[in-house]
Write an enzyme that holds these catalytic residues in place. Sequence first.
Site, short mmCIF file in Angstrom:
data_model
loop_
_atom_site.label_atom_id
_atom_site.label_comp_id
_atom_site.label_asym_id
_atom_site.label_seq_id
_atom_site.Cartn_x
_atom_site.Cartn_y
_atom_site.Cartn_z
N SER A 170 0.82 -1.21 0.00
CA SER A 170 0.00 0.00 0.00
C SER A 170 0.85 1.26 0.00
O SER A 170 0.48 2.28 -0.59
CB SER A 170 -0.93 0.00 1.23
N SER A 196 1.52 -10.34 -11.73
CA SER A 196 0.67 -11.15 -12.62
C SER A 196 1.38 -11.37 -13.95
O SER A 196 1.82 -10.41 -14.59
CB SER A 196 -0.67 -10.43 -12.85
N ASN A 315 -39.41 -19.40 -1.74
CA ASN A 315 -39.07 -18.96 -0.39
C ASN A 315 -38.87 -17.44 -0.38
O ASN A 315 -38.01 -16.92 -1.08
CB ASN A 315 -37.79 -19.67 0.07
N GLU A 401 -4.63 -3.45 -7.00
CA GLU A 401 -4.86 -2.13 -7.60
C GLU A 401 -5.13 -1.08 -6.51
O GLU A 401 -5.86 -0.12 -6.70
CB GLU A 401 -6.02 -2.14 -8.60
N GLU A 405 -8.91 -0.49 1.73
CA GLU A 405 -8.59 0.44 2.81
C GLU A 405 -7.94 1.71 2.25
O GLU A 405 -8.24 2.83 2.69
CB GLU A 405 -7.67 -0.23 3.83
#
Length: 419
Positions: A170, A196, A315, A401, A405
């Site tokens: 972060s 990735s 239901n 990305e 938070e």
Amino acid sequence: MAVVGPLSRIARIGSTFCRNNSVVSSRSSQRRGIVSCIDPSHGLTDEQKEFQKVAFDFAANEMAPHMADWDQKEIFPVETMRKAAQLGFGGIYVQPDVGGSGLSRLDTSIIFEALSTGCVSTTAYISIHNMCAWMIDTFGNNEQREKFCPDLCSMEKFASYCLTEPGSGSDAASLLTSAQKKGDHYILNGSKAFISGGGDTDVYVVMCRTGVKGPKGISCLVVEKGTPGLSFGKKEKKVGWNSQPTRAVIFEDCEVPVTNRLGEEGQGFNIAMKGLNGGRINIASCSLGAAHASLLLARDHLLVRKQFGEALANNQYLQFKLAEMATKLVASRLLVREAAKALQTNHPDAVSLCSMAKLFVTDECFNICNQALQMHGGYGYLKDYAVQQFVRDIRVHQILEGTNEVMRMIISRNLLMES
């Protein structure tokens, strides 16, 4: 290179694809959103509906039948992605003069949402690849654009985004990977984590420190596979996203030509953040596709599954849950599309809106998928049922990305600055 108009390119190739795959499965029909109140084509132009249909059909015919196999065997589906690139999906918002489709951020979101109904993991990688191609197209000079973008747009070559490090997630501005300039090369040292495509891709867009501490000392280098000093860690074992490999990317006295630097020294952090604004829209769009598909799977299960002598669809508690899921899906889609339009027009609130979209949509769409699994009961926990894979594949969207938070930090900082 012959330049073909982006829409005509996708529509023309897509219509040929559809003619060659005239038998469309019921799953394809479901994924195109035949339930009108959650129809993802609401509000789109005829042109957008056309390439959305191309993406939905590609997802149903080329991705969905292989989704479970790619996941279980951890296959990186290179040839399937190259087929997607033939439809214009390898450089969706890259300019046409270097092989891109030249579409808008909203168009891109529509496409990624549709593709994700066929395989979230593969589409998420395609979105990262598109982000890297856009960064080179936008911040590179003409020589760099012509060198890298055509092969990326055709997916003859694949790209990875390298920002996160073992010690800086972060807090991206604290990254330690260094690049010291020596003559006409940089000597790159350090490592990147959770990359990735790492090891299987050809082009690495790397954020590294060329100057002082903090964001102003960061630059952006494009490192090509095969460069001496570039190596990779072990392939990570992950909960989801298994159709794309994830490895550490390691630089040990790696010599990178100065001509591979995007922009000027010290502009790297700004380049990285601009890339991530679009990446947040992209990954939220992938969550939308998963939620849309999971909602339809849950609806179908409620209609056929019987308990206590009648279908679960009778239901009222489950009816209300389904209604809530549908409402949150449509609300999420509207927020993503609003943020995409803001980003496209460089609206002053674009960063906050992209953060809101990423925060709200990845949270709510995960909840939709998770609730869909719950509605399946024990069957939902079996790998024979696609809903569990959608749950596993989009859980990470709340982390990457920029964690959700961090999204809260960005949004609140904007609010408090205006007070």
